[in-house]
Design a protein around this motif. Structure first.
Motif: not given
Lengths: 112, 112
Positions: A16-25, A49-54, A84-88, B102-107
């Motif tokens: 979930e966190g990784a996806i937040l960071l990807i979308i932030r880009q 995994t991905i779609y239910p999480l989104l 909220t997503g930015e904060r998270d 993998a995470m390093d590329q996001l942080t």
DNA sequence: TTTGTATACTTTGCTTTACAAGGTACTGGA
DNA sequence: TCCAGTACCTTGTAAAGCAAAGTATACAAA
């Protein structure tokens, strides 16, 4: 190109966190996110995994999805972060650093 | 001294590996393991997490527990790795490296 | 003696999460 | 027409961390 599979239990709470960071880009849609995760080295995360999480993240108001037509297939749902997503995302990045720092002591010097 | 708490979901699957790596450094008993995890920065992992996990790992033949009396309190159960545990510790360390990369590329660069 | 604290281990039930399996639907080429 | 690639969704399952509660020992203070 998919790389070795990281155990599913190891991804819990991290995906979930990784996806937040990807979308932030930059905004991205689910199918492309699946490819992006693979490229980054997270392995072949299944769609189940991905779609239910989104959808969960959207319910939680972390991300906002907007549907756009595509000329090469079905509609795509592009997601971007809410406030909220930015904060998270920032909070998660910080927590990840702490975990990584703790783990470093076990994989670096500790390995002997 | 306990440090900030890492979210429980973020620890899933990682805690078991971390414990394997700690025990690899030398035999240790549950109560001391709890303090060690805190010192390393994993936060105050509750006993309700640590002891059931140790028992599961023992059932899985990853670790071997031997009970020894203590002069300062109840008996202590000291754990050391089995051959399986050694293999699993090495495998986990490798998988962790992949996830961290993998995470390093996001942080790192990705944070902008 | 009794009470309390630190030590040390165990069990039961809950919640969250990744995933497998299956489904729907659009586009374009064989 | 059929199939592959694209793109999204739903249902049910298993695993893991944790709260809460319990048991038991050693030792110091009251």
């Amino acid at each position: 190109m998919a790389g070795e599979r990281i155990p599913s239990q190891m991804l819990k709470g991290i995906l979930e966190g990784a996806i937040l960071l990807i979308i932030r880009q930059g905004e991205i849609y689910g199918y492309a996110l699946h490819e992006k995760l693979s490229t980054l080295g997270f392995g072949d995360i299944p769609e189940g995994t991905i779609y239910p999480l989104l959808l969960k993240m959207q319910r939680n108001k972390q991300i906002i999805g907007v549907r756009h037509p595509s000329t090469t297939g079905p509609d795509r749902k592009y997601y971007h972060l809410s406030a909220t997503g930015e904060r998270d995302a920032a909070l998660f990045a910080q927590q990840w650093m702490q975990l990584a720092a703790a783990m470093d002591q076990l994989t670096q010097g500790g390995a002997l």
